[in-house]
Write a protein that holds these residues in place. Structure first.
Motif, mmCIF file in Angstrom:
data_model
loop_
_atom_site.group_PDB
_atom_site.id
_atom_site.type_symbol
_atom_site.label_atom_id
_atom_site.label_comp_id
_atom_site.label_asym_id
_atom_site.label_seq_id
_atom_site.Cartn_x
_atom_site.Cartn_y
_atom_site.Cartn_z
ATOM 1 N N GLN A 38 -64.710 33.950 -18.695
ATOM 2 C CA GLN A 38 -64.190 34.047 -17.335
ATOM 3 C C GLN A 38 -62.718 34.429 -17.331
ATOM 4 O OE1 GLN A 38 -66.379 33.834 -14.771
ATOM 5 N NE2 GLN A 38 -64.656 34.704 -13.626
ATOM 6 N N MET A 39 -61.955 33.943 -18.321
ATOM 7 C CA MET A 39 -60.560 34.380 -18.432
ATOM 8 C C MET A 39 -60.485 35.877 -18.725
ATOM 9 S SD MET A 39 -58.425 31.929 -17.794
ATOM 10 C CE MET A 39 -56.910 32.616 -18.516
ATOM 11 N N SER A 40 -61.377 36.372 -19.599
ATOM 12 C CA SER A 40 -61.427 37.812 -19.851
ATOM 13 C C SER A 40 -61.820 38.579 -18.590
ATOM 14 C CB SER A 40 -62.422 38.102 -20.972
ATOM 15 O OG SER A 40 -62.069 37.436 -22.155
ATOM 16 N N ALA A 41 -62.780 38.027 -17.850
ATOM 17 C CA ALA A 41 -63.175 38.669 -16.596
ATOM 18 C C ALA A 41 -62.034 38.670 -15.589
ATOM 19 C CB ALA A 41 -64.384 37.946 -16.012
ATOM 20 N N LEU A 42 -61.221 37.622 -15.590
ATOM 21 C CA LEU A 42 -60.054 37.587 -14.702
ATOM 22 C C LEU A 42 -59.076 38.700 -15.070
ATOM 23 C CD1 LEU A 42 -58.285 36.337 -12.522
ATOM 24 C CD2 LEU A 42 -57.501 34.667 -14.209
ATOM 25 N N GLY A 43 -58.857 38.895 -16.386
ATOM 26 C CA GLY A 43 -57.991 39.995 -16.794
ATOM 27 C C GLY A 43 -58.522 41.345 -16.370
ATOM 28 N N ALA A 44 -59.847 41.563 -16.539
ATOM 29 C CA ALA A 44 -60.444 42.826 -16.100
ATOM 30 C C ALA A 44 -60.343 42.995 -14.592
ATOM 31 C CB ALA A 44 -61.901 42.882 -16.549
ATOM 32 N N THR A 45 -60.457 41.900 -13.856
ATOM 33 C CA THR A 45 -60.346 41.970 -12.398
ATOM 34 C C THR A 45 -58.932 42.315 -11.963
ATOM 35 O OG1 THR A 45 -62.102 40.321 -12.199
ATOM 36 C CG2 THR A 45 -60.716 40.668 -10.277
ATOM 37 N N VAL A 46 -57.938 41.709 -12.609
ATOM 38 C CA VAL A 46 -56.543 42.036 -12.289
ATOM 39 C C VAL A 46 -56.273 43.506 -12.582
ATOM 40 C CG1 VAL A 46 -54.149 41.570 -12.916
ATOM 41 C CG2 VAL A 46 -55.738 39.680 -12.620
ATOM 42 N N ALA A 47 -56.798 44.003 -13.714
ATOM 43 C CA ALA A 47 -56.619 45.422 -14.032
ATOM 44 C C ALA A 47 -57.309 46.306 -13.005
ATOM 45 C CB ALA A 47 -57.162 45.705 -15.429
ATOM 46 N N ALA A 49 -57.940 45.524 -9.841
ATOM 47 C CA ALA A 49 -57.179 45.464 -8.592
ATOM 48 C C ALA A 49 -55.902 46.278 -8.664
ATOM 49 C CB ALA A 49 -56.852 44.012 -8.252
ATOM 50 N N ALA A 50 -55.324 46.420 -9.887
ATOM 51 C CA ALA A 50 -54.109 47.208 -10.059
ATOM 52 C C ALA A 50 -54.378 48.700 -10.160
ATOM 53 C CB ALA A 50 -53.355 46.733 -11.302
ATOM 54 N N GLY A 51 -55.659 49.089 -10.154
ATOM 55 C CA GLY A 51 -55.989 50.505 -10.178
ATOM 56 C C GLY A 51 -56.327 51.055 -11.537
ATOM 57 N N HIS A 52 -56.565 50.194 -12.534
ATOM 58 C CA HIS A 52 -56.906 50.648 -13.881
ATOM 59 C C HIS A 52 -58.401 50.487 -14.113
ATOM 60 C CE1 HIS A 52 -52.620 50.750 -14.766
ATOM 61 N NE2 HIS A 52 -52.525 49.486 -14.355
ATOM 62 N N ALA A 53 -58.976 51.445 -14.809
ATOM 63 C CA ALA A 53 -60.387 51.339 -15.167
ATOM 64 C C ALA A 53 -60.566 50.252 -16.224
ATOM 65 C CB ALA A 53 -60.894 52.678 -15.709
ATOM 66 N N PRO A 54 -61.665 49.490 -16.184
ATOM 67 C CA PRO A 54 -61.855 48.411 -17.165
ATOM 68 C C PRO A 54 -61.875 48.890 -18.604
ATOM 69 C CG PRO A 54 -63.367 48.162 -15.312
ATOM 70 C CD PRO A 54 -62.711 49.502 -15.150
ATOM 71 N N THR A 55 -62.305 50.148 -18.854
ATOM 72 C CA THR A 55 -62.382 50.646 -20.221
ATOM 73 C C THR A 55 -61.132 51.411 -20.650
ATOM 74 O OG1 THR A 55 -63.522 52.633 -19.390
ATOM 75 C CG2 THR A 55 -64.893 50.791 -20.147
ATOM 76 N N TYR A 62 -54.954 44.183 -20.312
ATOM 77 C CA TYR A 62 -55.010 43.060 -19.361
ATOM 78 C C TYR A 62 -56.067 42.034 -19.788
ATOM 79 C CZ TYR A 62 -51.949 44.726 -15.576
ATOM 80 O OH TYR A 62 -50.867 45.091 -14.820
ATOM 81 N N THR A 63 -57.233 42.544 -20.157
ATOM 82 C CA THR A 63 -58.326 41.644 -20.532
ATOM 83 C C THR A 63 -57.963 40.805 -21.750
ATOM 84 O OG1 THR A 63 -59.894 43.271 -19.674
ATOM 85 C CG2 THR A 63 -60.773 41.549 -21.084
ATOM 86 N N PHE A 64 -57.384 41.453 -22.753
ATOM 87 C CA PHE A 64 -57.028 40.715 -23.966
ATOM 88 C C PHE A 64 -55.899 39.728 -23.699
ATOM 89 C CE2 PHE A 64 -54.587 40.254 -27.912
ATOM 90 C CZ PHE A 64 -55.567 39.691 -28.709
ATOM 91 N N LEU A 65 -54.949 40.088 -22.841
ATOM 92 C CA LEU A 65 -53.841 39.187 -22.529
ATOM 93 C C LEU A 65 -54.352 37.901 -21.892
ATOM 94 C CD1 LEU A 65 -50.841 38.521 -22.201
ATOM 95 C CD2 LEU A 65 -50.882 39.795 -20.033
#
Length: 492
Positions: A38-47, A49-55, A62-65
């Motif tokens: 879920q923390m990784s999913a939160l990072g992907a969600t923040v990315a 929302a900021a306009g970055h593709a998850p991949t 963001y996801t790794f952070l």
């Protein structure tokens, strides 16, 4: 060949996650994977929302952070006070991460689709070109765990140690764990990653305590479950993640049955078989009992078990209808089946025309249009007739079928009672009386909901018989004195 790449990726996921799952079980933190995922999913969600593709590179960063932050929080669980249980602490991390994800995604376009993607993943979208990066990453992490297997295992078994060495190896474990979760959640989803982590580890631990053997058994079972889940999703057109999760659950059930019935010691095998048979019999009888109660209280409602018996035995509602009612029921059922077959043929024809790229003729288009205009109304009428007559038949069936099944299931459950209960007849009688009184309370409540103010003569006779029974093995058992409970009705 279509499922070759997803199957290979699933085998890689099982291979790396089963190792972490064994450590998680020894640490007693089963839901640490969900918190990290879920923390990784939160990072992907923040990315997102900021306009970055998850991949993209930014999305992965963001996801790794956020996964690294989760690893640090989980490492801190070792120095928490004893009053704060590890599972409670992990649950708080998961809830906070989930709530933050919902807040972040609330105002993002296509937020619901993004959350669905995080939960179920898209393992079918893996191509052969994606496999080498997974293989290299997992081989690197696997090599680290192999070289440091002794201190990592010692840190997992010494969960209450607060030394600096244990904290260091905890951080190594959770950091590598966060890398694995970050790479797998984006592909397989949170739910399937949890299955990869826990179920193979539990399956292996059922048979042995040695890590190497448990890991091998978990790998074999996980690969087999992945193959079955992928094949089932392809054959029956099911959601892939859900089908694989069910296949992993089936693997765990089969492993538990094999452990208890085949691989148990000779002395305990007979006990396991008896426990298994008693539990299966009790579950079956309880299902029959609840279905019979539901049929007697709400005969016109859906009856799944009796529908199953009807399809197996061929004894349907028509058996309990009068001659004229039976003719109307059979005719309506026949018409409804014919219209559904017509609908299925036209739907198949339309799908084939789209797949082959061949347009439909003008006659076929008119048939489909006319069918769509008239089918709903006519089918609704047939379904209403079938449902109405089925409800009328269920009202009669509850006395011919429901009541005998109710009494049979009660007797069967009484036969399965422990020996100490059977040695005390008053205790068994008390349990039966309390159960029957509870059933009458439920019947009263349902009647009031339906607006009925009176009870039938049969129900009144049953009520008086039960109320005149005893609920204790004391002096009242000898007198047989009737109790004064009226359950909302005047005592005659």
């Amino acid at each position: 060949m279509l499922l070759a790449a997803p199957f290979a990726a699933s085998a890689l996921f099982v291979a790396i996650h089963a190792n972490f799952g064994l450590h998680v079980l020894r640490r007693g933190i089963v839901f640490a994977d969900l918190a990290l995922a879920q923390m990784s999913a939160l990072g992907a969600t923040v990315a997102f929302a900021a306009g970055h593709a998850p991949t993209s590179a930014a999305g992965i960063a963001y996801t790794f952070l956020f996964a690294a932050i989760g690893a640090a929080l989980l490492t801190a669980s070792r120095v928490m006070p004893k009053e704060l249980q590890p599972e409670a602490y992990i649950g708080i991390i998961y809830v906070v991460a989930t709530a933050t994800t919902i807040v972040v995604i609330d105002r993002s376009p296509q937020g619901a689709e993004h959350v669905k993607q995080i939960l179920v993943g898209s393992i079918l979208a893996i191509s052969a070109s994606d496999l080498p990066k997974f293989a290299v990453l997992y081989a690197f992490i696997g090599a680290i765990h192999w070289l440091a297997r002794r201190p990592l295992l010692a840190a997992s078994e010494a969960v209450h140690s607060k030394t600096g060495r244990s904290l260091l190896w905890d951080f190594v474990f959770y950091s590598s764990f966060s890398v694995v979760v970050t790479s797998s959640v984006a592909t397989a989803g949170v739910l399937l990653v949890f299955c990869f982590l826990i179920i193979p580890a539990i399956t292996g631990s059922l048979f042995t305590r040695r890590i190497a053997y448990a890991l091998g058994i978990g790998w074999l079972g996980g690969v087999a479950a992945s193959a079955v889940g992928l094949a089932a999703s392809f054959e029956f057109e099911l959601p892939t993640g859900a089908a694989m999760a069910l296949a992993f659950t089936l693997m765990l059930v089969i492993g538990a049955v094999l452990r208890g019935l085949i691989f148990a010691p000779a002395g305990g095998r007979r006990i396991c078989i008896c426990i298994f048979l008693r539990a299966a019999s009790a579950m079956t009888l309880m299902t029959v009992l609840l279905s019979a109660i539901w049929l007697m209280v709400m005969p016109r409602a859906d009856q799944p078990m009796f529908d199953l018996l009807q399809s197996a035995t061929g004894i349907g509602p028509a058996t309990f209808l009068a001659v004229q009612e039976r003719a109307v029921y059979v005719e309506a059922l026949k018409d409804a089946g014919y219209r559904r077959s017509q609908e299925s043929q036209l739907t198949t024809l339309e799908r084939q025309s789209r797949w082959r790229g061949v347009g439909l003729s003008e006659t076929e288009v008119r048939r489909i249009g006319s069918f769509q205009q008239t089918f709903n109304e006519m089918a609704r009428g047939d379904d209403f007739v079938v449902k109405s007559l089925s409800g009328r038949a269920r009202e009669r069936e509850r006395w011919y079928v429901g009541l005998p099944l109710l009494l049979t299931s009660i007797l069967g459950l009484l036969a399965l009672l422990p020996d100490k209960w059977r040695a005390d007849p008053a205790r068994s009688r008390t349990a039966c009386l309390r159960f029957l009184r509870a059933f009458l309370h439920i019947a009263d409540f349902v009647r009031r909901l339906r607006g009925e103010k009176t009870e039938s003569a049969g129900d009144a006779m049953v009520r008086r018989s039960i109320n005149c029974g005893t609920v204790s093995a004391g002096p009242k058992a000898l007198t047989g004195r009737c109790q004064k409970t009226t359950y909302g009705y005047p005592d005659s």
